[in-house]
Every structure is written in C-alpha cells, then in structure tokens.
Scaffold this motif. Structure first.
Motif, short mmCIF file in Angstrom:
data_model
loop_
_atom_site.label_atom_id
_atom_site.label_comp_id
_atom_site.label_asym_id
_atom_site.label_seq_id
_atom_site.Cartn_x
_atom_site.Cartn_y
_atom_site.Cartn_z
N LEU A 52 0.86 -1.18 0.00
CA LEU A 52 0.00 0.00 0.00
C LEU A 52 0.90 1.22 0.00
O LEU A 52 1.94 1.24 0.68
CB LEU A 52 -0.89 -0.02 1.24
N VAL A 53 0.53 2.25 -0.75
CA VAL A 53 1.28 3.52 -0.76
C VAL A 53 0.26 4.64 -0.62
O VAL A 53 -0.74 4.67 -1.36
CB VAL A 53 2.07 3.71 -2.06
N GLY A 54 0.48 5.54 0.33
CA GLY A 54 -0.52 6.56 0.56
C GLY A 54 0.04 7.87 1.04
O GLY A 54 1.24 8.01 1.34
N ARG A 55 -0.84 8.85 1.11
CA ARG A 55 -0.57 10.14 1.74
C ARG A 55 -1.60 10.35 2.83
O ARG A 55 -2.77 9.98 2.70
CB ARG A 55 -0.69 11.30 0.74
N CYS A 56 -1.17 10.97 3.91
CA CYS A 56 -2.05 11.38 4.99
C CYS A 56 -1.73 12.84 5.29
O CYS A 56 -0.54 13.21 5.33
CB CYS A 56 -1.83 10.51 6.23
N ASP A 57 -2.74 13.64 5.50
CA ASP A 57 -2.52 15.06 5.74
C ASP A 57 -1.66 15.31 6.98
O ASP A 57 -1.05 16.38 7.11
CB ASP A 57 -3.86 15.78 5.91
N ALA A 58 -1.58 14.34 7.90
CA ALA A 58 -0.79 14.52 9.12
C ALA A 58 0.71 14.34 8.89
O ALA A 58 1.51 14.72 9.75
CB ALA A 58 -1.26 13.52 10.19
N TRP A 74 5.20 13.42 4.16
CA TRP A 74 5.75 12.50 3.17
C TRP A 74 4.74 11.39 2.91
O TRP A 74 3.75 11.25 3.63
CB TRP A 74 7.08 11.90 3.66
N ALA A 75 4.98 10.61 1.87
CA ALA A 75 4.14 9.44 1.61
C ALA A 75 4.58 8.29 2.52
O ALA A 75 5.71 8.27 3.01
CB ALA A 75 4.26 9.01 0.14
N PHE A 76 3.69 7.34 2.73
CA PHE A 76 4.01 6.19 3.57
C PHE A 76 3.62 4.90 2.84
O PHE A 76 2.76 4.91 1.95
CB PHE A 76 3.29 6.26 4.91
N PHE A 77 4.30 3.81 3.20
CA PHE A 77 3.87 2.50 2.69
C PHE A 77 3.53 1.59 3.86
O PHE A 77 3.98 1.78 4.99
CB PHE A 77 4.96 1.87 1.81
N GLY A 78 2.70 0.59 3.59
CA GLY A 78 2.30 -0.40 4.58
C GLY A 78 1.77 -1.63 3.87
O GLY A 78 1.85 -1.72 2.64
N GLU A 133 9.33 12.11 -0.44
CA GLU A 133 9.95 11.10 0.40
C GLU A 133 8.92 10.02 0.69
O GLU A 133 7.71 10.29 0.75
CB GLU A 133 10.45 11.72 1.71
N LEU A 134 9.41 8.78 0.88
CA LEU A 134 8.55 7.64 1.19
C LEU A 134 9.08 6.97 2.44
O LEU A 134 10.29 6.70 2.54
CB LEU A 134 8.55 6.65 0.01
N ARG A 135 8.18 6.69 3.41
CA ARG A 135 8.58 6.07 4.67
C ARG A 135 7.65 4.92 5.02
O ARG A 135 6.47 4.95 4.68
CB ARG A 135 8.53 7.08 5.83
N GLY A 136 8.18 3.95 5.76
CA GLY A 136 7.33 2.89 6.25
C GLY A 136 8.14 1.76 6.87
O GLY A 136 9.37 1.85 6.97
N PRO A 137 7.46 0.71 7.33
CA PRO A 137 6.02 0.51 7.21
C PRO A 137 5.23 1.26 8.28
O PRO A 137 5.61 1.28 9.45
CB PRO A 137 5.87 -1.00 7.40
N ILE A 138 4.14 1.86 7.86
CA ILE A 138 3.15 2.47 8.74
C ILE A 138 1.81 1.91 8.29
O ILE A 138 1.41 2.12 7.14
CB ILE A 138 3.17 4.00 8.66
N GLU A 139 1.15 1.16 9.15
CA GLU A 139 -0.05 0.45 8.75
C GLU A 139 -1.30 1.31 8.93
O GLU A 139 -1.30 2.29 9.69
CB GLU A 139 -0.19 -0.84 9.56
N THR A 173 11.58 2.02 11.04
CA THR A 173 11.03 2.30 9.72
C THR A 173 12.18 2.64 8.80
O THR A 173 13.30 2.96 9.24
CB THR A 173 10.04 3.49 9.74
N PHE A 174 11.91 2.60 7.49
CA PHE A 174 12.89 2.95 6.47
C PHE A 174 12.35 4.08 5.63
O PHE A 174 11.14 4.24 5.49
CB PHE A 174 13.21 1.73 5.59
N ARG A 175 13.27 4.87 5.08
CA ARG A 175 12.85 6.01 4.25
C ARG A 175 13.76 6.14 3.05
O ARG A 175 14.92 5.74 3.07
CB ARG A 175 12.86 7.30 5.07
N THR A 176 13.21 6.73 1.98
CA THR A 176 13.99 6.98 0.77
C THR A 176 13.47 8.25 0.13
O THR A 176 12.28 8.56 0.19
CB THR A 176 13.89 5.79 -0.22
N ALA A 177 14.40 8.99 -0.47
CA ALA A 177 14.01 10.21 -1.20
C ALA A 177 13.44 9.83 -2.55
O ALA A 177 13.78 8.80 -3.13
CB ALA A 177 15.22 11.13 -1.37
N ILE A 178 12.57 10.68 -3.05
CA ILE A 178 11.96 10.48 -4.36
C ILE A 178 12.44 11.61 -5.26
O ILE A 178 12.14 12.79 -5.00
CB ILE A 178 10.42 10.47 -4.27
N GLY A 179 13.21 11.25 -6.28
CA GLY A 179 13.76 12.27 -7.18
C GLY A 179 12.74 12.88 -8.11
O GLY A 179 11.65 12.35 -8.27
#
Length: 338
Positions: free
Chosen positions: A63-69, A72-76, A104-110, A332-338
């Motif tokens: 899953l890949v998403g955005r939350c207003d809180a 960055w984007a998160f995956f779970g 940026e993408l971070r996760g896992p956040i369920e 959690t792990f994170r990566t930049a998005i070019g």
C-alpha cells in the motif's frame, strides 16, 4: 513481471489477491484488513493506492498513501518474496508516491488504530509478540541492501532487577504524593470496555502525535473494534491501570506478559502503552502508574518488568536502555523520491 496498481474499490478480484498474498504464518486477518481499507478509503485526509506484482503468481504487494498529518508518503501492508520482486514493488511504490505529490517515502506504517508501524529489525526470540506488526524476517535486510535509510527507531526490553527494586522502595512515597494531589488508581481489566475505554481514547488522542508515534486519531468505534479483542486477553489485574481525578481519567497504563501471536508465554511483564494528560506529565501520575506496574512485576513475575516498542525519541527511554536489556529493536525505512 507484471505490475498492477489499483485502488481498493476498483476490483474485488484484485483486492482478494492482495489480501491473500502473504503466507498464512504472516497473514493479517483478511476481514479486518478489508474493513481498514474501506474505512481509510472514505476519510478525506487519506489517499492511497495498492501495488501488486505477479510473476506466474503474486509475488509482492504494498500500500502507498498520503495522509494530511505526514509531510511525506508512507507505505504499509508490505510483502514480497525475493530480491527481484522487492526491487519491482519498491520502484512502483516510489512512482505511486510521486503521483501523490510526495518527495519522500517512509514505512512501514499500517492503516490501523492500534499504532501499528515499524519492522522488527533485531530480536532475541523468533516469536512475533502481540502488537508487533507482521512481516517476513528478511524484509528489513532487503531495505538495508537497497540503500534505504533508517527513519524511526524503537526498542522493547527488560528492566534490571535493581531498578525495579529501587522503584519498590520509592513506591510508598509516590503513592502518598499521588493521593495528596487528589488522584486515585483504578484497575479495570475484566470490566466492560465501554465503561472506561472512551476516556482512554480521548487521552490517546491528546497524548499521541503523528510526529512521535505516527498516530492519526480515529473515531471511537474504530478504536474500540481494534483494541477490544486484545484487551479481552488481559487477565492480570494490574494489566490495565487508570489514574483518575474525580470523574476525569488523567493517565493510563496497559501492560501484559509477552503474549505470542500463537501461544501465550508469561515471561516478562511489559508496559505496552502509557499516556498522561499534558499538564501532569513527569509527575506523580506517571510515577504511580509505572511503579504500580513494576511492583506487580516484582511480586508476581520475579521483577521481570519491561517496556514495549517505545520510540527512541521518548525522553525517559534512555534510562531504560542504558541500564536494561534491549530484547527487540524496531525501525522504519525512508527513501528520497527524485
């Protein structure tokens, strides 16, 4: 390999495949996960996509998403079977995050109201304790090898006996201070959850933040549905403690033996969640909750008191880590998005 990106409402068949991908040993409850997708899909502050990779069979998902809180984007809901599926699914996750406007993408956040996040990156036993997000053991290594950075870090551990015994000596004085300031302690394990859980829910919404806990508030009904089955397993009278002042709940502690996801194992009696109202943090309420819990551990579990999955940002954690024994590390792990 074939890559499929879709939203939960697009196809019942694809959603079933997504839910069925993990092996049974790692699979979350399918119906609960479906309900989460439906609930969060209707929230205006969430936007997300599902990614599925097939190669003769389904071999990866995320899953890949955005939350207003979160900025960055998160995956779970992550799973993959092998290094090549990992590269395909994480590349697709980056593209989904880019489409969602993230850098940026971070996760896992369920997606759940139980504060589920992070991989177990080191453990002194193979069991998955209740409350630890599921994943295959090799997942963290794949992220490391791919050059993802560590984002958040948490630990679980066991307090040394001398610290628990020190709390026992301080306990009478703390209890007296607690009473002088007009507070009372209640043990609510085994009582109907609707008699006390709404107060805990309100306190969690105040005390837990997106920055430190990756927690985004949910409605009470969702919070209750997530927690009630777990709370029903707690039988020790000191496993759920409430601190009250009059009719107001100003603090709570939930702790339990290290329950395995499969077999209960009454080993360390660990504090899982502690929250105190903002103007009272660091004072008699926190001390009374934690010392009551450690006193129960001393008397019934041979001083085997511990802490469960606490963020390294927590200001009091360093005392436990420096003197205790860390039994599990999370990240959690994170990566930049070019």
């Amino acid at each position: 390999m074939r890559l499929i990106t879709f939203r939960p409402g697009d196809s019942a068949e694809l959603l079933d495949r997504f839910l069925d991908l993990p092996e049974p040993a790692y699979r979350p409850d399918r119906d609960v996960e479906r309900q989460r997708f439906d609930y969060y899909g209707r929230r205006p502050d969430y936007r997300f996509e599902l990614v599925l990779v097939e190669d003769g069979r389904d071999v990866a998902r995320s899953l890949v998403g955005r939350c207003d809180a979160f900025p960055w984007a998160f995956f779970g809901s992550f799973d993959c079977d092998g290094a090549l599926p990992f590269r395909v699914v994480t590349s697709a996750a980056r593209e989904s995050a880019r489409r969602l406007g993230a850098r940026e993408l971070r996760g896992p956040i369920e997606l759940n109201g139980m504060h589920g996040w992070q991989f177990v990156v080191r453990a002194d036993s193979p069991e998955r304790w209740v409350g630890d997000p599921w994943h295959r053991p090799g997942h963290p290594g794949l992220f490391r090898e791919a050059g993802w950075e560590i984002g958040d870090e948490s630990t679980s551990g066991v307090l040394p006996a001398f610290l628990v015994e020190g709390y026992a000596r301080e306990y009478p004085a703390v209890a007296a201070e607690f009473a002088r300031e007009g507070f009372e302690l209640r043990r609510v394990a085994g009582l109907p959850v609707d008699d006390w859980l709404p107060s805990v829910w309100r306190l969690v919404r105040e005390a837990f933040t997106p920055e430190s806990h990756r927690f985004v508030p949910v409605e009470y009904e969702v919070f209750r549905a997530e927690l009630a089955p777990f709370l029903g397993r707690l039988t020790d009278p000191d496993s759920i403690l409430l601190a009250r002042r009059g009719d107001e709940v100003v603090g709570f502690l939930v702790g339990h033996p290290n329950l395995s996801a499969s077999v209960p194992a009454a080993t360390d009696f660990s504090a899982r969640t502690v929250a105190v109202a903002g103007d009272l943090r660091g004072g008699a309420v926190w001390k009374m909750l934690f010392m009551t819990f450690t006193e129960a551990a001393r008397l019934r579990y041979g001083a085997r008191a511990g802490w469960r999955r606490v963020n390294r940002l927590h200001p009091k954690l360093h005392r436990f880590v420096d003197s205790g024994r860390v039994t599990r590390a999370y990240a959690t792990f994170r990566t930049a998005i070019g």
